[in-house]
Scaffold this active site. Structure first.
Site, short mmCIF file in Angstrom:
data_model
loop_
_atom_site.label_atom_id
_atom_site.label_comp_id
_atom_site.label_asym_id
_atom_site.label_seq_id
_atom_site.Cartn_x
_atom_site.Cartn_y
_atom_site.Cartn_z
N HIS A 14 -23.93 -50.30 -55.18
CA HIS A 14 -22.66 -50.07 -55.94
C HIS A 14 -22.18 -51.37 -56.42
O HIS A 14 -22.14 -52.56 -55.64
CB HIS A 14 -21.66 -49.52 -54.83
CG HIS A 14 -20.96 -48.22 -54.37
ND1 HIS A 14 -21.15 -47.99 -52.70
CD2 HIS A 14 -21.46 -46.58 -55.36
CE1 HIS A 14 -21.36 -46.53 -52.71
NE2 HIS A 14 -21.55 -45.56 -54.41
N CYS A 52 -15.14 -50.97 -49.29
CA CYS A 52 -15.82 -49.70 -49.27
C CYS A 52 -14.93 -48.67 -48.84
O CYS A 52 -13.94 -48.05 -48.94
CB CYS A 52 -16.85 -49.40 -48.81
SG CYS A 52 -17.83 -50.75 -49.32
N1 ARG Z 1 -23.38 -45.36 -45.80
C1 ARG Z 1 -22.03 -45.27 -47.87
C2 ARG Z 1 -23.11 -44.84 -48.71
O1 ARG Z 1 -24.28 -45.56 -48.95
C3 ARG Z 1 -21.42 -46.70 -48.19
C4 ARG Z 1 -20.76 -46.30 -48.90
C5 ARG Z 1 -20.57 -48.06 -49.02
N2 ARG Z 1 -19.37 -47.93 -50.40
C6 ARG Z 1 -19.00 -48.55 -51.36
N3 ARG Z 1 -18.02 -48.68 -51.92
N4 ARG Z 1 -20.48 -49.41 -51.98
O2 ARG Z 1 -22.87 -43.54 -49.69
#
Ligand code: ARG
Length: 268
Positions: free
Chosen positions: A166, A262
Site C-alpha cells: 500500500h 493504517c
Molecule cells: N492485513 C491488512 C491487509 O493486508 C493490512 C492493511 C494495512 N493497511 C494500510 N493502509 N497499509 O489489507
C-alpha cells in the site's frame, strides 16, 4: 478545530489469513492483550490532538482495525473502497453503513475497479494533489476517477516491492511541500514523478531499516508525527524540519502488515 479521524478497536483483530507478505507465517500469532494495550495507548495519545471516532467491529473482519482502507474522505465526499481480496471485501458494507450518515456525499467507484482507500491515496497538505499507488491492491484505472471526482491533480506511483503493497507503507506526505518515502518501494518512473513534485531539500529519504519498521506509516497531526519506529538519524532529520516525532509502538499490528497510519482514517 481538531482534526477528526476514524479508528476501530482491536477486539477481533488477529492474523487469520495471509494476503500480504507480513501475514505469512503469522496466522494465530497475534498477542491480543498486547495488541489491545498498544492500540489503546495510541488511541489515548491521539485523542489529545484529534477527535477520534470509532466504528463498531465484528468477529468476521479481523482487519477492520485498518480503517485507512475504508475509502477516501475528502471535503465531505467519501469514495468507498473496493478491496482486492475477498477476505477484506466483507468490510465494505460495514464501512459503507458508517459513512452513509456521516459523509455529505458517497461517490461509488466504477464497476470492476479496485481501490483500497487512504491506504493507496494520500493528499499532499496544502496542495491540490493526491498521490495514488497501484501495483498490488489498487488499480491504476481508479486514479483518474479520484482526480476527476475530487478536483485534484493525481500523481500515480507504481509500487513494486511486495512488503510495501500500500502506498502509505512507503510514502508519507508532509507539510510545506515535503514528503518522506522509501525509494526501493517504487519503480524508476515513479521516483522521477516524486522528484518532479518534491524539491530535493523537501525529500526525506527513509532508510531500509526504518522502512521495514513502518516509519513511513506515520500519522501527521499539526506538526506531530506518530510512528511505530524511527532510528536516531530519521528522528533528527524530522526534528530539523520542525516536526515532533512520537514513537508509538504497534508491533502486534505489523504482523498483519500495518502500523499507525493504517489504524487511522482522516475524516477532515
Ligand atoms: N492485513 C491488512 C491487509 O493486508 C493490512 C492493511 C494495512 N493497511 C494500510 N493502509 N497499509 O489489507
Amino acid at each position: 478545530m481538531k482534526p477528526s479521524v476514524l479508528m476501530c478497536a482491536p477486539e477481533y483483530f488477529g492474523v487469520r489469513y495471509a494476503i500480504n507478505p507480513w501475514m505469512e507465517g503469522k496466522i494465530g500469532q497475534v498477542d491480543s492483550a498486547v495488541a489491545l494495550r498498544q492500540w489503546t495507548e495510541f488511541y489515548n495519545v491521539l485523542q489529545r490532538q484529534a477527535e477520534v471516532h470509532l466504528i463498531d467491529t465484528q468477529s468476521h473482519v479481523p482487519d477492520l482495525v485498518f480503517t485507512a482502507n475504508a475509502g477516501l474522505m475528502f471535503d465531505g465526499q467519501f469514495i468507498p473502497s473496493r478491496f482486492k481480496h475477498e477476505e477484506r471485501r466483507r468490510e465494505e458494507p460495514l464501512f459503507r453503513e458508517w459513512f452513509e450518515t456521516r459523509a455529505d456525499q458517497i461517490i461509488p467507484l466504477p464497476k470492476n475497479i479496485y481501490f483500497e482507500g487512504a491506504g493507496d491515496a494520500l493528499v499532499q497538505p496544502g496542495r491540490k494533489l493526491v498521490w495514488a499507488g497501484f501495483g498490488f491492491r489498487t488499480d491504476w484505472e481508479s486514479h483518474q476517477f479520484l482526480a476527476d471526482q475530487l478536483g485534484l491533480e493525481v500523481v500515480s506511483l507504481h509500487l513494486i516491492h511486495p512488503s510495501f503493497y500500500h502506498l502509505d507503507t512507503c510514502f508519507c506526505p508532509l507539510l510545506d511541500g515535503q514528503a518522506m518515502y522509501y525509494p526501493a518501494a517504487f519503480d524508476a518512473a515513479s521516483l522521477k514523478s516524486i522528484e518532479a513534485h518534491i524539491r530535493p531539500e523537501n525529500r526525506i529519504i527513509v532508510a531500509e531499516e526504518d522502512a521495514l519498521h513502518f516509519a513511513c506509516n506515520a500519522v501527521l497531526i499539526d506538526r506531530t508525527l506518530f510512528l511505530n519506529h524511527a532510528g536516531p538519524k530519521l528522528i533528527q532529520l524530522l526534528e530539523q524540519k520542525g516536526y515532533t516525532p512520537i514513537i508509538q509502538p504497534v508491533s502486534e499490528f505489523l504482523k498483519a502488515g500495518g502500523a499507525n497510519k493504517c489504524l487511522t482514517l482522516a475524516l477532515t
